[in-house]
Write a protein that holds these residues in place. Structure first.
Motif, PDB file in Angstrom:
ATOM      1  N   PHE A 135     117.814 110.733 -39.240  1.00  0.00           N
ATOM      2  CA  PHE A 135     119.079 110.511 -38.554  1.00  0.00           C
ATOM      3  C   PHE A 135     119.474 109.034 -38.515  1.00  0.00           C
ATOM      4  O   PHE A 135     120.649 108.699 -38.627  1.00  0.00           O
ATOM      5  N   TRP A 188     120.940 108.072 -41.870  1.00  0.00           N
ATOM      6  CA  TRP A 188     122.257 108.686 -42.060  1.00  0.00           C
ATOM      7  C   TRP A 188     123.293 108.062 -41.134  1.00  0.00           C
ATOM      8  O   TRP A 188     124.414 107.784 -41.540  1.00  0.00           O
ATOM      9  N   SER A 189     122.929 107.864 -39.870  1.00  0.00           N
ATOM     10  CA  SER A 189     123.868 107.295 -38.910  1.00  0.00           C
ATOM     11  C   SER A 189     124.264 105.886 -39.293  1.00  0.00           C
ATOM     12  O   SER A 189     125.376 105.429 -38.998  1.00  0.00           O
ATOM     13  N   ILE A 249     126.396 109.935 -46.243  1.00  0.00           N
ATOM     14  CA  ILE A 249     127.218 110.851 -45.444  1.00  0.00           C
ATOM     15  C   ILE A 249     127.201 112.251 -46.044  1.00  0.00           C
ATOM     16  O   ILE A 249     127.134 113.257 -45.332  1.00  0.00           O
ATOM     17  N   PHE A 277     123.938 113.826 -45.172  1.00  0.00           N
ATOM     18  CA  PHE A 277     123.984 114.233 -43.771  1.00  0.00           C
ATOM     19  C   PHE A 277     124.741 115.555 -43.635  1.00  0.00           C
ATOM     20  O   PHE A 277     124.288 116.493 -42.955  1.00  0.00           O
ATOM     21  N   ALA A 278     125.907 115.643 -44.279  1.00  0.00           N
ATOM     22  CA  ALA A 278     126.721 116.861 -44.209  1.00  0.00           C
ATOM     23  C   ALA A 278     125.983 118.053 -44.807  1.00  0.00           C
ATOM     24  O   ALA A 278     126.056 119.176 -44.290  1.00  0.00           O
ATOM     25  N   TYR A 337     122.725 118.442 -44.931  1.00  0.00           N
ATOM     26  CA  TYR A 337     121.680 118.836 -43.975  1.00  0.00           C
ATOM     27  C   TYR A 337     122.272 119.694 -42.860  1.00  0.00           C
ATOM     28  O   TYR A 337     121.714 120.737 -42.494  1.00  0.00           O
ATOM     29  N   ILE A 338     123.401 119.272 -42.298  1.00  0.00           N
ATOM     30  CA  ILE A 338     124.028 120.020 -41.202  1.00  0.00           C
ATOM     31  C   ILE A 338     124.469 121.397 -41.679  1.00  0.00           C
ATOM     32  O   ILE A 338     124.328 122.397 -40.961  1.00  0.00           O
ATOM     33  N   ILE A 348     130.998 120.815 -38.965  1.00  0.00           N
ATOM     34  CA  ILE A 348     130.052 119.859 -39.566  1.00  0.00           C
ATOM     35  C   ILE A 348     130.419 118.436 -39.162  1.00  0.00           C
ATOM     36  O   ILE A 348     129.558 117.646 -38.766  1.00  0.00           O
ATOM     37  N   ILE A 350     128.020 115.847 -36.888  1.00  0.00           N
ATOM     38  CA  ILE A 350     127.665 114.541 -37.443  1.00  0.00           C
ATOM     39  C   ILE A 350     128.122 113.430 -36.497  1.00  0.00           C
ATOM     40  O   ILE A 350     127.389 112.478 -36.216  1.00  0.00           O
ATOM     41  N   SER A 351     129.347 113.557 -35.980  1.00  0.00           N
ATOM     42  CA  SER A 351     129.887 112.537 -35.081  1.00  0.00           C
ATOM     43  C   SER A 351     129.063 112.431 -33.807  1.00  0.00           C
ATOM     44  O   SER A 351     128.790 111.327 -33.321  1.00  0.00           O
ATOM     45  N   ALA A 407     125.689 110.685 -34.777  1.00  0.00           N
ATOM     46  CA  ALA A 407     125.864 109.281 -35.152  1.00  0.00           C
ATOM     47  C   ALA A 407     126.270 108.429 -33.957  1.00  0.00           C
ATOM     48  O   ALA A 407     125.764 107.312 -33.768  1.00  0.00           O
TER      49      ALA A 407
END
Length: 313
Positions: free
Chosen positions: A76, A79-80, A98, A101-102, A104-105, A140, A144-145, A148
């Motif tokens: 994380f 990615w963040s 990014i 990250f997307a 993974y989610i 998603i 993520i938001s 992060a």
């Protein structure tokens, strides 16, 4: 986002971050802090509190709130970082992180739909699958938001808190050790004094505004010096001084105001309060293990964060 679109999405997630809901998480926050501090003690003094506590603490909290496997949290931070990097990463590197990250989610949502749990992420999936609120791309992006925004900021601020409290003659630290009831006030005071990111937030005027300094027309960009506002002499007496017994109102501009106020401000305050309370209780003699002049901060990021903070006890 603005207007109805913004209200629609915020309405779904906001109930999970009300003061009452966050209060229910306090026991979990204490368990996480205690576990991290136990590990730090076992490894011995001195220790880098950034890697031992500041970074893993909010990450583990977000995993618990969302009901994401904590074993996945090691990625994380990387990615963040794509969201807070200004020049440290190239555009291509940011895009790659990014997208990872997307992806993974997206896989996580597939697993959660097959095996639902009881976290916030399951509530968001329910809103999405109901067909009336969120589509997959919005879901998603929202998750993520939340991750992060809820990790790097808290980690950076907690490290800055400790540096400030332990600098000079440690007067501020000693005061909190002797009077733990002042910790919530200390959180507000330190949030007021310490700048998390750029000192001027860029905003776009949506209508004409008349100010003593002149007229701002709709469509013009405005740099709002929030750090200056939070040291306003007409609101805060002797504003550059650390004072944990101020009667002035909390510094609302730290978290924004109105419809776009920071969604996680109650969680952030609880995280910081519990961490400081535990640290002052367990480590009354905590001190910097290296001169302030030797400390390094990240470069090329929106957040000016400590890379390490060695402490001794």
């Amino acid at each position: 986002m603005e207007g109805a679109e913004h209200r629609r999405i915020r309405k779904i997630v906001a109930p999970a971050f009300t003061p009452r809901r966050i209060q229910r998480w306090n026991d979990v926050l204490e368990v996480i802090v205690t576990d991290l501090l136990d590990t730090m003690v076992a490894q011995g003094s001195p220790a880098d509190v950034v890697s031992a506590l500041c970074l893993p603490y909010p990450t583990r909290v977000m995993c618990r709130v969302l009901d994401i496997p904590e074993g996945d949290s090691h990625r994380f931070a990387e990615w963040s970082n794509a969201f807070v990097s200004s020049i440290a990463l190239t555009g291509e590197q940011r895009t790659e992180l990014i997208l990872e990250f997307a992806e993974y989610i997206a896989h996580l949502l597939t697993r959660k739909r097959a095996q639902p749990g009881g976290g916030l992420i399951d509530d968001l999936i329910g809103a999405c699958d109901g067909g009336d609120y969120l589509d997959d791309s919005e879901l998603i992006g929202l998750i993520i938001s939340l991750i992060a925004a809820g990790t790097d900021t808290t980690a950076s601020v907690l490290a800055r808190f400790l540096l400030t409290l332990l600098s000079d003659d440690r007067r501020a630290w000693t005061q909190l050790v002797a009077r733990p009831e002042l910790v919530p006030n200390a959180v507000n005071e330190l949030l007021r004094l310490l700048v998390m990111g750029p000192s001027a937030a860029l905003r776009l005027a949506t209508e004409d505004v008349e100010l003593p300094s002149g007229r701002i027309s709709a469509g013009e960009a405005v740099a709002i010096a929030t750090s200056s506002a939070m040291r306003d002499e007409s609101i805060y007496r002797d504003p550059h001084r650390v004072d944990f017994e101020r009667s002035a109102p909390p510094p609302t501009l730290v978290f924004g105001k109105g419809a776009h106020a920071c969604l996680g401000m109650n969680l952030a305050r609880s995280e910081l309060t519990i961490a400081l309370r535990e640290l002052t209780h367990r480590f009354p003699d905590l001190a910097l293990a290296t001169p302030v002049s030797d400390l390094q901060f990240t470069d090329g990021e929106v957040l000016h964060s400590l890379t390490a903070l060695p402490l001794t006890w």
